[in-house]
Scaffold this active site. Structure first.
Site, PDB file in Angstrom:
ATOM      1  N   ASP A  13      41.508  34.156  36.097  1.00  0.00           N
ATOM      2  CA  ASP A  13      41.262  34.845  37.446  1.00  0.00           C
ATOM      3  C   ASP A  13      40.922  33.834  38.469  1.00  0.00           C
ATOM      4  O   ASP A  13      39.952  34.128  39.510  1.00  0.00           O
ATOM      5  CB  ASP A  13      40.470  35.932  37.272  1.00  0.00           C
ATOM      6  CG  ASP A  13      40.862  37.349  36.438  1.00  0.00           C
ATOM      7  OD1 ASP A  13      41.949  37.272  36.229  1.00  0.00           O
ATOM      8  OD2 ASP A  13      40.021  37.680  35.833  1.00  0.00           O
ATOM      9  N   LYS A  16      45.208  31.833  40.280  1.00  0.00           N
ATOM     10  CA  LYS A  16      46.387  31.148  40.111  1.00  0.00           C
ATOM     11  C   LYS A  16      47.643  31.602  40.648  1.00  0.00           C
ATOM     12  O   LYS A  16      48.623  30.855  41.254  1.00  0.00           O
ATOM     13  CB  LYS A  16      46.711  30.897  38.587  1.00  0.00           C
ATOM     14  CG  LYS A  16      45.613  30.246  37.823  1.00  0.00           C
ATOM     15  CD  LYS A  16      45.820  30.588  36.215  1.00  0.00           C
ATOM     16  CE  LYS A  16      45.747  32.000  35.799  1.00  0.00           C
ATOM     17  NZ  LYS A  16      44.283  32.753  35.645  1.00  0.00           N
ATOM     18  N   GLY A  40      46.795  39.124  35.192  1.00  0.00           N
ATOM     19  CA  GLY A  40      46.685  39.772  36.344  1.00  0.00           C
ATOM     20  C   GLY A  40      46.925  38.775  37.413  1.00  0.00           C
ATOM     21  O   GLY A  40      45.808  38.325  37.546  1.00  0.00           O
ATOM     22  N   HIS A  41      48.030  38.536  38.272  1.00  0.00           N
ATOM     23  CA  HIS A  41      47.840  37.843  38.895  1.00  0.00           C
ATOM     24  C   HIS A  41      48.373  38.238  40.557  1.00  0.00           C
ATOM     25  O   HIS A  41      49.240  39.048  40.586  1.00  0.00           O
ATOM     26  CB  HIS A  41      49.026  36.714  38.710  1.00  0.00           C
ATOM     27  CG  HIS A  41      48.769  35.693  37.577  1.00  0.00           C
ATOM     28  ND1 HIS A  41      49.708  34.825  37.059  1.00  0.00           N
ATOM     29  CD2 HIS A  41      47.564  35.859  36.737  1.00  0.00           C
ATOM     30  CE1 HIS A  41      49.175  34.294  35.713  1.00  0.00           C
ATOM     31  NE2 HIS A  41      48.112  34.711  35.706  1.00  0.00           N
ATOM     32  N   GLN A 223      45.768  33.128  32.240  1.00  0.00           N
ATOM     33  CA  GLN A 223      44.534  32.955  31.438  1.00  0.00           C
ATOM     34  C   GLN A 223      43.722  31.585  31.977  1.00  0.00           C
ATOM     35  O   GLN A 223      43.990  31.174  33.278  1.00  0.00           O
ATOM     36  CB  GLN A 223      44.331  32.805  30.101  1.00  0.00           C
ATOM     37  CG  GLN A 223      44.625  34.439  29.371  1.00  0.00           C
ATOM     38  CD  GLN A 223      45.899  34.970  29.459  1.00  0.00           C
ATOM     39  OE1 GLN A 223      47.203  34.016  28.883  1.00  0.00           O
ATOM     40  NE2 GLN A 223      46.298  35.962  29.913  1.00  0.00           N
ATOM     41  N   THR A 299      43.503  43.345  35.741  1.00  0.00           N
ATOM     42  CA  THR A 299      44.156  44.205  34.754  1.00  0.00           C
ATOM     43  C   THR A 299      43.556  45.205  34.256  1.00  0.00           C
ATOM     44  O   THR A 299      44.084  46.388  33.911  1.00  0.00           O
ATOM     45  CB  THR A 299      44.586  43.088  33.713  1.00  0.00           C
ATOM     46  OG1 THR A 299      45.365  42.045  34.047  1.00  0.00           O
ATOM     47  CG2 THR A 299      45.055  43.688  32.452  1.00  0.00           C
ATOM     48  N   VAL A 414      40.152  30.026  51.411  1.00  0.00           N
ATOM     49  CA  VAL A 414      39.309  30.576  52.192  1.00  0.00           C
ATOM     50  C   VAL A 414      39.803  31.885  52.255  1.00  0.00           C
ATOM     51  O   VAL A 414      39.203  32.709  53.503  1.00  0.00           O
ATOM     52  CB  VAL A 414      39.227  29.846  53.698  1.00  0.00           C
ATOM     53  CG1 VAL A 414      38.454  28.181  53.577  1.00  0.00           C
ATOM     54  CG2 VAL A 414      40.371  29.561  54.291  1.00  0.00           C
TER      55      VAL A 414
HETATM   56  P1  GDP Z   1      44.773  34.744  38.671  1.00  0.00           P
HETATM   57  O1  GDP Z   1      44.663  35.719  37.513  1.00  0.00           O
HETATM   58  O2  GDP Z   1      43.984  33.603  38.609  1.00  0.00           O
HETATM   59  O3  GDP Z   1      46.081  34.858  39.502  1.00  0.00           O
HETATM   60  O4  GDP Z   1      43.771  35.497  39.712  1.00  0.00           O
HETATM   61  P2  GDP Z   1      43.492  37.085  40.182  1.00  0.00           P
HETATM   62  O5  GDP Z   1      44.464  37.314  41.011  1.00  0.00           O
HETATM   63  O6  GDP Z   1      43.283  37.875  38.926  1.00  0.00           O
HETATM   64  O7  GDP Z   1      42.035  37.071  41.090  1.00  0.00           O
HETATM   65  C1  GDP Z   1      41.864  36.280  41.970  1.00  0.00           C
HETATM   66  C2  GDP Z   1      41.468  37.286  43.055  1.00  0.00           C
HETATM   67  O8  GDP Z   1      40.930  36.348  44.183  1.00  0.00           O
HETATM   68  C3  GDP Z   1      42.716  37.867  43.688  1.00  0.00           C
HETATM   69  O9  GDP Z   1      42.406  39.193  44.190  1.00  0.00           O
HETATM   70  C4  GDP Z   1      43.021  37.088  44.930  1.00  0.00           C
HETATM   71  O10 GDP Z   1      43.764  37.736  46.010  1.00  0.00           O
HETATM   72  C5  GDP Z   1      41.670  36.557  45.357  1.00  0.00           C
HETATM   73  N1  GDP Z   1      41.891  35.167  45.978  1.00  0.00           N
HETATM   74  C6  GDP Z   1      42.530  34.013  45.672  1.00  0.00           C
HETATM   75  N2  GDP Z   1      42.153  32.922  46.570  1.00  0.00           N
HETATM   76  C7  GDP Z   1      41.203  33.217  47.344  1.00  0.00           C
HETATM   77  C8  GDP Z   1      40.537  32.939  48.060  1.00  0.00           C
HETATM   78  O11 GDP Z   1      40.471  31.615  48.448  1.00  0.00           O
HETATM   79  N3  GDP Z   1      39.485  33.544  48.886  1.00  0.00           N
HETATM   80  C9  GDP Z   1      39.198  34.817  48.755  1.00  0.00           C
HETATM   81  N4  GDP Z   1      38.512  35.617  49.275  1.00  0.00           N
HETATM   82  N5  GDP Z   1      40.042  35.632  47.599  1.00  0.00           N
HETATM   83  C10 GDP Z   1      40.934  34.568  47.048  1.00  0.00           C
HETATM   84  P1  IMO Z   2      44.678  35.642  34.216  1.00  0.00           P
HETATM   85  O1  IMO Z   2      46.030  35.004  33.695  1.00  0.00           O
HETATM   86  C1  IMO Z   2      40.518  36.809  32.797  1.00  0.00           C
HETATM   87  C2  IMO Z   2      40.104  37.519  28.350  1.00  0.00           C
HETATM   88  C3  IMO Z   2      39.629  38.980  28.125  1.00  0.00           C
HETATM   89  C4  IMO Z   2      38.990  38.640  26.747  1.00  0.00           C
HETATM   90  C5  IMO Z   2      39.674  37.550  26.242  1.00  0.00           C
HETATM   91  C6  IMO Z   2      40.579  37.983  25.193  1.00  0.00           C
HETATM   92  O2  IMO Z   2      44.486  36.905  35.067  1.00  0.00           O
HETATM   93  O3  IMO Z   2      43.750  34.724  34.571  1.00  0.00           O
HETATM   94  P2  IMO Z   2      42.816  39.408  25.053  1.00  0.00           P
HETATM   95  O4  IMO Z   2      43.300  40.507  25.857  1.00  0.00           O
HETATM   96  O5  IMO Z   2      43.700  37.945  25.758  1.00  0.00           O
HETATM   97  O6  IMO Z   2      43.015  39.147  23.514  1.00  0.00           O
HETATM   98  O7  IMO Z   2      41.593  39.039  25.776  1.00  0.00           O
HETATM   99  O8  IMO Z   2      40.610  37.087  27.459  1.00  0.00           O
HETATM  100  N1  IMO Z   2      41.299  37.387  29.447  1.00  0.00           N
HETATM  101  C7  IMO Z   2      41.389  37.106  30.758  1.00  0.00           C
HETATM  102  N2  IMO Z   2      40.433  36.977  31.496  1.00  0.00           N
HETATM  103  N3  IMO Z   2      42.010  36.559  33.218  1.00  0.00           N
HETATM  104  C8  IMO Z   2      43.061  36.790  32.278  1.00  0.00           C
HETATM  105  O9  IMO Z   2      44.317  36.463  33.029  1.00  0.00           O
HETATM  106  C9  IMO Z   2      42.746  36.927  31.105  1.00  0.00           C
HETATM  107  N4  IMO Z   2      43.355  37.173  29.915  1.00  0.00           N
HETATM  108  C10 IMO Z   2      42.748  37.513  28.806  1.00  0.00           C
HETATM  109  O10 IMO Z   2      39.111  39.459  29.045  1.00  0.00           O
HETATM  110  O11 IMO Z   2      37.889  38.320  27.033  1.00  0.00           O
HETATM  111 MG    MG Z   3      43.782  37.534  36.968  1.00  0.00          MG
END
Ligand code: GDP
Ligand code: IMO
Ligand code: MG
Length: 424
Positions: A13, A16, A40-41, A223, A299, A414
């Site tokens: 999270d 990415k 969850g991206h 991840q 997610t 930002v």
């Molecule tokens: P990922 O799994 O690595 O793709 O990240 P997620 O989408 O799960 O979580 C990142 C969250 O941070 C999302 O809600 C993005 O929209 C948000 N986000 C990403 N970059 C920034 C940033 O620079 N600032 C803020 N405030 N939010 C951001």
């Molecule tokens: P993205 O791609 C954050 C965590 C789960 C749990 C551990 C094992 O959005 O960054 P699993 O279901 O994979 O067997 O769970 O890994 N986990 C994540 N945490 N971002 C993710 O993906 C994750 N995918 C798995 O919360 O701790």
């Molecule tokens: Mg994510």
């Protein structure tokens, strides 16, 4: 030609999805090589928010080839609903391809994920309960069912019937759960297979050909480094290899294909699920960061644990991924938080100082973070569009992180939108 890997360097999270979406504007091909719909991206584009779980974040560009490699575990039902919801928003998945070797997540994997977590009692992993671990277990045990099988009804029915004998025995006799209705499952999943047939293609070949033709390739990590099966905080990890080395085995290309490895981090740290987290905050500052940063899982919606930036973790990530650059997101969230802290090393109970992230949880349990304090800032950064526009205190914070990580910081976030990414 340029092939870049984008990996998470904390516990997932890190943002990415946003970085991939930005870099995908210059890419011809985007490839996912591991994980499944535990990911969850989030991508924000044109005021719209897209949450992608299985489909590569390059999908918002109509001409970009989006590939799902052999190392990804695909839930057929989830990917079809993702394709449908994108279509409803005018996004076509015509350029999506899935490797026939990719393993599929079936209802018994999801069931067993939940049951085994329950069985672990207080020491559960805190998985996403999407069936990821059990599916990878079958793959390693050589009893899995793959995309190729799914799109061939007779092969699928035969393999599913055979596998069901053991799966249902384990579900009912070991865990006391309810058996899966195999005939119903076969009927339902055969239909998914027929819909997915059009997307099946050899991703190893497609990636290699694109590379040979000089196209720009982007490998989208899911991840993060500390969730890696070996390099993470085992056993509180996922069942795949999110580190850059995982790209080769999960796509079917050699390491000589890769030119750059970008690590994505937040300006602080978060974790969802159980397991150690040395810089975790249990006070108001932690709540403040969670609320300001909207730190709730993409997610599962679970609140994310929050803590200070940890340079020990970052140096571990630089080493195990061979990072050539870093993207630091969410600097805006730290505005008005007060004095900032950065973990520069760990102190062991015997007083010795550790600079490298420990290999085991037992050793990690003996460590406490050594902090350096850095002056905070209260400016609203969300309107900045160039790195030079950042207040001096923010530039100082970034410069110090860069020094501590030993890797150039090439991008600073930002805000969640495409234009809120400051390239250096
Ligand atoms: P990922 O799994 O690595 O793709 O990240 P997620 O989408 O799960 O979580 C990142 C969250 O941070 C999302 O809600 C993005 O929209 C948000 N986000 C990403 N970059 C920034 C940033 O620079 N600032 C803020 N405030 N939010 C951001
Ligand atoms: P993205 O791609 C954050 C965590 C789960 C749990 C551990 C094992 O959005 O960054 P699993 O279901 O994979 O067997 O769970 O890994 N986990 C994540 N945490 N971002 C993710 O993906 C994750 N995918 C798995 O919360 O701790
Ligand atoms: Mg994510």
């Amino acid at each position: 030609m340029p092939a870049k890997v984008v990996v998470g360097v904390q516990w997932g999270d890190e943002g990415k999805g946003k970085i991939i979406d930005i870099l995908a504007s210059r890419a011809d091909v985007v490839v996912r090589s591991q994980g499944g719909n535990n990911a969850g991206h989030t991508v924000e584009s044109g005021g719209e928010v897209y949450k992608l779980h299985l489909i590569p974040s390059g999908i918002l560009y109509a001409d970009t080839l989006c590939l799902i490699g052999c190392g990804v575990v695909v839930d057929p039902k989830v990917i079809l609903s993702e394709i449908d919801s994108l279509a409803a928003r005018g996004i076509t998945c015509e350029n999506l391809r899935i490797d026939p070797r990719a393993h599929i997540i079936l209802p018994w994997h999801i069931e067993l994920d939940g049951l085994s977590e329950k069985m672990r009692g207080g020491s559960e992993i805190g998985t996403t309960r999407r069936g990821i671990g059990p599916c990878y277990m079958d793959r390693a045990e050589r009893s899995g069912i793959r995309i190729y099988d799914l799109v061939h009804p007779e092969i699928f029915a035969e393999k599913a019937k055979h596998a069901a004998i053991l799966k249902n025995a384990v579900i009912t006799k070991v865990y006391g759960g309810e058996a899966i209705d195999v005939d119903k499952m076969i009927e339902e999943y055969t239909q998914y297979g027929q819909r997915l047939k059009q997307y099946v293609a050899d991703v190893s070949v497609l990636t290699y050909e694109a590379h040979s033709a000089g196209k720009n390739i982007l490998f989208e990590g899911a991840q993060g480094t500390l969730l890696d099966l070996d390099m993470g905080t085992y056993p509180f990890v996922t069942s795949s290899h999110p580190i850059s080395g995982g790209v080769c085995v999960g796509t079917g290309v050699g390491p000589t294909c890769i030119d750059e490895v970008i690590g994505v981090a937040k300006a602080y740290t978060t974790r969802v699920g159980k397991g150690p987290f040395p810089t975790e905050l249990f006070d108001e500052t932690g709540d403040l960061i969670r609320n300001r940063g909207n730190e709730f899982g993409t997610t599962t919606g679970r609140p994310r644990r929050t803590g200070w930036f940890d340079a020990v973790i970052m140096r571990h990530a630089v080493r195990v991924n061979g990072l050539t650059g870093l993207a630091i997101n969410k600097l805006d969230t730290l505005s008005d938080v007060g004095t900032l802290k950065v973990c520069v090393a760990y102190r062991k109970q015997d007083g010795s100082i550790l600079r490298d992230f420990p290999a085991t949880l037992e050793e990690l349990a003996e460590c406490e973070p050594v902090y350096e304090e850095i002056e905070g800032f209260d400016d609203d950064l969300t309107g900045c569009r160039k790195f030079d526009e950042l207040p001096q205190k923010c530039k100082d914070y970034i410069a110090r992180l860069e020094e501590l990580c030993g890797c150039p910081i090439k991008m600073v976030g930002v805000g969640p939108a495409r234009d809120q990414n400051l390239e250096r």
